[in-house]
Scaffold this motif. Structure first.
Motif, PDB file in Angstrom:
ATOM      1  N   LEU A   1      25.818  52.706  39.670  1.00  0.00           N
ATOM      2  CA  LEU A   1      25.995  51.267  39.472  1.00  0.00           C
ATOM      3  C   LEU A   1      27.424  50.817  39.758  1.00  0.00           C
ATOM      4  O   LEU A   1      27.650  49.653  40.117  1.00  0.00           O
ATOM      5  CB  LEU A   1      25.609  50.872  38.041  1.00  0.00           C
ATOM      6  CG  LEU A   1      24.198  51.232  37.577  1.00  0.00           C
ATOM      7  CD1 LEU A   1      23.935  50.643  36.199  1.00  0.00           C
ATOM      8  CD2 LEU A   1      23.147  50.755  38.567  1.00  0.00           C
ATOM      9  N   VAL A   2      28.395  51.718  39.579  1.00  0.00           N
ATOM     10  CA  VAL A   2      29.802  51.332  39.766  1.00  0.00           C
ATOM     11  C   VAL A   2      30.407  51.953  41.021  1.00  0.00           C
ATOM     12  O   VAL A   2      31.558  51.641  41.365  1.00  0.00           O
ATOM     13  CB  VAL A   2      30.646  51.726  38.527  1.00  0.00           C
ATOM     14  CG1 VAL A   2      30.117  51.025  37.288  1.00  0.00           C
ATOM     15  CG2 VAL A   2      30.648  53.246  38.318  1.00  0.00           C
ATOM     16  N   GLN A   3      29.660  52.804  41.685  1.00  0.00           N
ATOM     17  CA  GLN A   3      30.191  53.463  42.881  1.00  0.00           C
ATOM     18  C   GLN A   3      30.532  52.430  43.952  1.00  0.00           C
ATOM     19  O   GLN A   3      29.732  51.568  44.310  1.00  0.00           O
ATOM     20  CB  GLN A   3      29.168  54.457  43.420  1.00  0.00           C
ATOM     21  CG  GLN A   3      29.703  55.330  44.548  1.00  0.00           C
ATOM     22  CD  GLN A   3      28.699  56.406  44.930  1.00  0.00           C
ATOM     23  OE1 GLN A   3      27.550  56.379  44.476  1.00  0.00           O
ATOM     24  NE2 GLN A   3      29.116  57.343  45.744  1.00  0.00           N
ATOM     25  N   GLY A   4      31.755  52.499  44.471  1.00  0.00           N
ATOM     26  CA  GLY A   4      32.203  51.590  45.510  1.00  0.00           C
ATOM     27  C   GLY A   4      32.585  50.210  45.020  1.00  0.00           C
ATOM     28  O   GLY A   4      32.959  49.354  45.823  1.00  0.00           O
ATOM     29  N   ARG A   5      32.505  49.947  43.700  1.00  0.00           N
ATOM     30  CA  ARG A   5      32.864  48.638  43.157  1.00  0.00           C
ATOM     31  C   ARG A   5      34.343  48.617  42.785  1.00  0.00           C
ATOM     32  O   ARG A   5      34.956  49.653  42.531  1.00  0.00           O
ATOM     33  CB  ARG A   5      32.017  48.316  41.921  1.00  0.00           C
ATOM     34  CG  ARG A   5      30.528  48.575  42.068  1.00  0.00           C
ATOM     35  CD  ARG A   5      29.878  47.648  43.078  1.00  0.00           C
ATOM     36  NE  ARG A   5      29.698  46.314  42.542  1.00  0.00           N
ATOM     37  CZ  ARG A   5      28.642  45.925  41.835  1.00  0.00           C
ATOM     38  NH1 ARG A   5      27.667  46.804  41.566  1.00  0.00           N
ATOM     39  NH2 ARG A   5      28.525  44.691  41.390  1.00  0.00           N
ATOM     40  N   THR A   6      34.909  47.416  42.715  1.00  0.00           N
ATOM     41  CA  THR A   6      36.313  47.259  42.337  1.00  0.00           C
ATOM     42  C   THR A   6      36.416  46.539  41.012  1.00  0.00           C
ATOM     43  O   THR A   6      35.536  45.756  40.621  1.00  0.00           O
ATOM     44  CB  THR A   6      37.099  46.494  43.419  1.00  0.00           C
ATOM     45  OG1 THR A   6      36.426  45.277  43.718  1.00  0.00           O
ATOM     46  CG2 THR A   6      37.225  47.345  44.677  1.00  0.00           C
ATOM     47  N   TRP A   7      37.527  46.790  40.319  1.00  0.00           N
ATOM     48  CA  TRP A   7      37.682  46.438  38.906  1.00  0.00           C
ATOM     49  C   TRP A   7      37.562  44.941  38.647  1.00  0.00           C
ATOM     50  O   TRP A   7      36.926  44.511  37.703  1.00  0.00           O
ATOM     51  CB  TRP A   7      39.033  46.962  38.419  1.00  0.00           C
ATOM     52  CG  TRP A   7      39.277  46.757  36.960  1.00  0.00           C
ATOM     53  CD1 TRP A   7      38.730  47.439  35.923  1.00  0.00           C
ATOM     54  CD2 TRP A   7      40.156  45.796  36.368  1.00  0.00           C
ATOM     55  NE1 TRP A   7      39.202  46.973  34.721  1.00  0.00           N
ATOM     56  CE2 TRP A   7      40.092  45.965  34.971  1.00  0.00           C
ATOM     57  CE3 TRP A   7      41.007  44.813  36.891  1.00  0.00           C
ATOM     58  CZ2 TRP A   7      40.835  45.190  34.086  1.00  0.00           C
ATOM     59  CZ3 TRP A   7      41.750  44.044  36.007  1.00  0.00           C
ATOM     60  CH2 TRP A   7      41.651  44.225  34.628  1.00  0.00           C
ATOM     61  N   LEU A   8      38.195  44.111  39.474  1.00  0.00           N
ATOM     62  CA  LEU A   8      38.234  42.676  39.223  1.00  0.00           C
ATOM     63  C   LEU A   8      37.046  41.948  39.859  1.00  0.00           C
ATOM     64  O   LEU A   8      36.600  40.918  39.359  1.00  0.00           O
ATOM     65  CB  LEU A   8      39.544  42.083  39.744  1.00  0.00           C
ATOM     66  CG  LEU A   8      40.035  40.787  39.087  1.00  0.00           C
ATOM     67  CD1 LEU A   8      40.139  40.948  37.575  1.00  0.00           C
ATOM     68  CD2 LEU A   8      41.387  40.368  39.669  1.00  0.00           C
ATOM     69  N   SER A   9      36.539  42.480  40.946  1.00  0.00           N
ATOM     70  CA  SER A   9      35.453  41.792  41.661  1.00  0.00           C
ATOM     71  C   SER A   9      34.075  42.061  41.064  1.00  0.00           C
ATOM     72  O   SER A   9      33.156  41.263  41.243  1.00  0.00           O
ATOM     73  CB  SER A   9      35.438  42.223  43.139  1.00  0.00           C
ATOM     74  OG  SER A   9      36.599  41.797  43.795  1.00  0.00           O
ATOM     75  N   VAL A  10      33.892  43.163  40.361  1.00  0.00           N
ATOM     76  CA  VAL A  10      32.576  43.513  39.865  1.00  0.00           C
ATOM     77  C   VAL A  10      32.073  42.444  38.892  1.00  0.00           C
ATOM     78  O   VAL A  10      32.818  41.955  38.037  1.00  0.00           O
ATOM     79  CB  VAL A  10      32.592  44.903  39.187  1.00  0.00           C
ATOM     80  CG1 VAL A  10      33.438  44.922  37.924  1.00  0.00           C
ATOM     81  CG2 VAL A  10      31.174  45.374  38.892  1.00  0.00           C
ATOM     82  N   ASP A  11      30.834  42.050  39.050  1.00  0.00           N
ATOM     83  CA  ASP A  11      30.201  41.039  38.198  1.00  0.00           C
ATOM     84  C   ASP A  11      29.651  41.746  36.956  1.00  0.00           C
ATOM     85  O   ASP A  11      28.661  42.478  37.034  1.00  0.00           O
ATOM     86  CB  ASP A  11      29.076  40.358  38.974  1.00  0.00           C
ATOM     87  CG  ASP A  11      28.423  39.219  38.201  1.00  0.00           C
ATOM     88  OD1 ASP A  11      28.437  39.254  36.953  1.00  0.00           O
ATOM     89  OD2 ASP A  11      27.893  38.304  38.843  1.00  0.00           O
ATOM     90  N   LEU A  12      30.287  41.524  35.798  1.00  0.00           N
ATOM     91  CA  LEU A  12      29.886  42.236  34.587  1.00  0.00           C
ATOM     92  C   LEU A  12      28.474  41.848  34.135  1.00  0.00           C
ATOM     93  O   LEU A  12      27.740  42.684  33.619  1.00  0.00           O
ATOM     94  CB  LEU A  12      30.883  41.960  33.457  1.00  0.00           C
ATOM     95  CG  LEU A  12      32.322  42.458  33.676  1.00  0.00           C
ATOM     96  CD1 LEU A  12      33.137  42.277  32.396  1.00  0.00           C
ATOM     97  CD2 LEU A  12      32.348  43.907  34.116  1.00  0.00           C
ATOM     98  N   GLY A  13      28.090  40.583  34.334  1.00  0.00           N
ATOM     99  CA  GLY A  13      26.740  40.163  33.957  1.00  0.00           C
ATOM    100  C   GLY A  13      25.685  40.872  34.782  1.00  0.00           C
ATOM    101  O   GLY A  13      24.676  41.357  34.252  1.00  0.00           O
TER     102      GLY A  13
END
Length: 242
Positions: free
Chosen positions: A61-73
């Motif tokens: 679910l978090v692979q390739g995602r970035t800290w500020l851009s990821v949509d927490l919802g």
């Protein structure tokens, strides 16, 4: 007048340059903050699922995602689809970490051989998780988990004073009910007048059947009056007054 116009143009140019610098600086700051997610923490009281199981489910679910851009919802909703999770909360932690606070499903019954039920009667897959505690074995058509669980609770309340424990409960596709007590004899309730038929069974058990429990194969309550009993070693049924 010319000097005034030149000064005005210079002021506008300065403002534009300032805005460009602010935008460029803001973008640089965003890019600096929006770094790849490096750490994922898991919190929660977990009784059945292991940290390794959850890591294997959450990592994609978090692979390739970035800290500020990821949509927490959106991340929370995807995590909630993991079979053993009832609820999920997700938060960011400086500078590159996410924390998942997880609330595990609580299984209260086995369901249709391959699934489990939570206290609300919602079915979820067992997946690769081992459940060691003894659970009642319930079954029914898709979507009937809450109804079957409610009837199981009612049966337990009414039969516990007799020293009986409901170990299986089945709702057939055509609406007929049957249950097993103490891992032994079966009771056929049928489709109609379940409360009245159950009361008839309780009365018959207290009056006669309880003393002969070890000899009983099943009890059939699908009759207008009375109780039919099948005995071990006998093909014929003997009637017991209700």
């Amino acid at each position: 007048m010319a000097a005034s116009g030149s000064g005005s143009r210079g002021s506008w140019l300065g403002l534009v340059l300032l805005l460009v610098l602010l935008v460029a600086g803001g973008r640089a700051l965003w890019l600096w903050l929006d770094r790849p997610i490096e750490r994922v923490s898991i919190r929660g009281e977990l009784e059945h699922v292991s940290a390794a199981y959850l890591r294997s489910k959450l990592a994609p679910l978090v692979q390739g995602r970035t800290w500020l851009s990821v949509d927490l919802g959106e991340l929370r909703e995807r995590a909630r689809r993991i079979e053993w999770l009832e609820e999920v909360r997700v938060s960011r932690h400086w500078p590159d970490a996410l924390t998942f606070e997880l609330f595990e499903q609580r299984p209260v019954a086995r369901w249709n051989d391959s699934e489990l039920l939570n206290p609300r009667g919602k079915a979820f897959r067992r997946d690769s998780v081992t459940v060691d505690e003894p659970l009642p074995d319930l079954a029914g058509p898709r979507g009937s988990g809450a109804e079957v669980l409610a009837w199981y609770d009612r049966l337990q309340r009414q039969l516990k004073p007799l020293g009986l424990t409901v170990t299986q409960l089945r709702l057939e596709d055509r609406g007929a009910w049957r249950f097993q007590v103490n891992d032994g004899l079966w009771v056929m309730l049928g489709r109609n007048d379940r409360p009245a038929r159950l009361a008839r069974f309780v009365a018959a058990w207290r009056r006669q059947l309880g003393e002969q429990a070890s000899r009983i194969r099943y009890v059939d309550l699908r009759y207008p009056n009375g109780v039919a009993v099948a005995w071990h070693g006998e093909d014929a049924e003997a009637g017991a007054d209700g």
